[in-house]
Design an enzyme around this catalytic site. Sequence first.
Site, mmCIF file in Angstrom:
data_model
loop_
_atom_site.group_PDB
_atom_site.id
_atom_site.type_symbol
_atom_site.label_atom_id
_atom_site.label_comp_id
_atom_site.label_asym_id
_atom_site.label_seq_id
_atom_site.Cartn_x
_atom_site.Cartn_y
_atom_site.Cartn_z
ATOM 1 N N TYR A 50 -18.920 -82.560 10.379
ATOM 2 C CA TYR A 50 -18.485 -82.648 8.974
ATOM 3 C C TYR A 50 -19.290 -81.651 8.160
ATOM 4 O O TYR A 50 -20.513 -81.562 8.304
ATOM 5 C CB TYR A 50 -18.722 -84.065 8.447
ATOM 6 N N LYS B 203 -29.140 -82.704 0.985
ATOM 7 C CA LYS B 203 -29.706 -84.044 1.172
ATOM 8 C C LYS B 203 -31.229 -84.096 0.938
ATOM 9 O O LYS B 203 -31.631 -84.155 -0.219
ATOM 10 C CB LYS B 203 -29.262 -84.601 2.521
ATOM 11 N N ASP C 166 -25.177 -75.895 10.008
ATOM 12 C CA ASP C 166 -25.104 -76.811 8.873
ATOM 13 C C ASP C 166 -26.188 -77.859 9.105
ATOM 14 O O ASP C 166 -26.008 -78.799 9.882
ATOM 15 C CB ASP C 166 -23.718 -77.450 8.794
HETATM 16 C C1 PLP Z 1 -23.394 -84.678 3.778
HETATM 17 C C2 PLP Z 1 -23.053 -83.451 4.527
HETATM 18 C C3 PLP Z 1 -22.378 -82.373 3.932
HETATM 19 C C4 PLP Z 1 -21.813 -82.461 2.553
HETATM 20 O O1 PLP Z 1 -22.805 -82.582 1.582
HETATM 21 P P1 PLP Z 1 -22.385 -83.141 0.132
HETATM 22 O O2 PLP Z 1 -23.666 -83.048 -0.635
HETATM 23 O O3 PLP Z 1 -21.891 -84.519 0.347
HETATM 24 O O4 PLP Z 1 -21.331 -82.219 -0.391
HETATM 25 C C5 PLP Z 1 -22.191 -81.230 4.656
HETATM 26 N N1 PLP Z 1 -22.639 -81.132 5.917
HETATM 27 C C6 PLP Z 1 -23.290 -82.135 6.532
HETATM 28 C C7 PLP Z 1 -23.787 -81.962 7.922
HETATM 29 C C8 PLP Z 1 -23.497 -83.332 5.863
HETATM 30 O O5 PLP Z 1 -24.108 -84.337 6.507
#
Ligand code: PLP
Length: 436
Positions: free
Chosen positions: A154, A277, A249
């Site tokens: 994701y 995060k 990511d």
């Molecule tokens: C949470 C998450 C996102 C998206 O981040 P948001 O701040 O919710 O837009 C993208 N990549 C990964 C791996 C994530 O866990």
Amino acid sequence: MPDHATASSAPAPTLSSKLFAAAREVIPGGVNSPVRAFRNVGGEPFFARRAKGCRVWDVDGRDYIDYIGTWGPAILGHAPTALTNALHEAAKDGVSFGIPNPYEVEMARLIVDWVPSVEKVRMVNSGTEATMSAIRLARGCTGRDKVVKFEGCYHGHVDGLLVAAGSGALTHGRPDSAGVPASYSQETIVLPFNDVAALEELFASLGGQIAAVILEPHPANAGLILPLPGYLQRLRELTRDHGSLLIFDEVMTGFRVARGGVQELTGVIPDLTAMGKVIGGGLPVGAFGGRADLMDQLAPDGPVYQAGTLSGNPLAMVAGLTQLRELERQHGFEVLEAKGAHFEAGVRKLLDELSLGYTFHRCGSLFCLFFTEQPVHNLQDAQSADTEHFRQFFHRALDRGVYFAPSPYETGFISMAHDQSDLDRTLEVMAEALPR
Ligand SMILES: *Cc1c(COP(=O)(O)O)cnc(C)c1O
């Protein structure tokens, strides 16, 4: 039983259920992000009044040991005093400037020092913005359009990344959300994770058209999936050989599994990295960074446009900087590994005692119990989990005061604020909540 008897014996509606009803009138589904709505587990979400340390209190006065930690950011636990104090102080000087501020420089320096791949970095406001911008930059730098992603990874709600696998490994993806034009998903290729042959086949046929491969190097949005030995290394070789960029990511794993994320743990260094995060300390923050020659292609120096009214916001920078420095001061990564190891030992003992062959994965303070006996190396394996057993487990744990993510495809988060008694209490609750 007559109707009135049922009515009079029904419990009074909780404040949470009243708020949820009110929310549904004015917010789609009653929530501002879908997983919060409990659709994967049934029932209704509770509304939070307060959170401190490893605990969350709902508006009805119940408290829970929380394993979500606001979906990752709260690595020190909720509302650590150092962070709330720093925010109070900083807010007195202004909450947003839209003019460069010193905290941005401090934050960029810290990220460059901690994350192996990052020579320059730009701050944004969410993980979604970080991955979206990294992809644009990769396309701008390579002059190519195609992007490769993996099933079960994701990357936020970016149009071109809300794409599911097509019918064959080499076909183009199809939109995974209404509102995503098929023409966007045409530019995205979706592969199964941990499948080297699929990667090699793809690069052999389309390598010259691929701008970038984006992945969560430890996928943590389909449970927690770990790369098989050599997989990330092979991906690094293939992208390098074909002039494609490798984007990690690390929105979830960065500053969480190690200071420098999975790239530090594995030594596999991507070209670009998306972050979020933990670096925001609970405020809305993302970042993307990487090789200086690539990052220099961004506006105002280069032709790739990217901007943000609130990017580098002083309060967000202060929250992130305070959290990261506090984590370092408390030897956070070693402490979290020890907490994770203690919890893992307890879970494995419990599974043995209950003769449950479930698969348990952990990396530092991230963990996932898959309700399946089969090994989990990709999304399809994760989907073999028994969702009904998970649903029962989730509600039994919640009733006993332990809040795990309301979905079998989410990772659990241990924070610095979970002490041994919290973890041991959780194991007791799990013993009662697991199916038998
Ligand atoms: C949470 C998450 C996102 C998206 O981040 P948001 O701040 O919710 O837009 C993208 N990549 C990964 C791996 C994530 O866990």
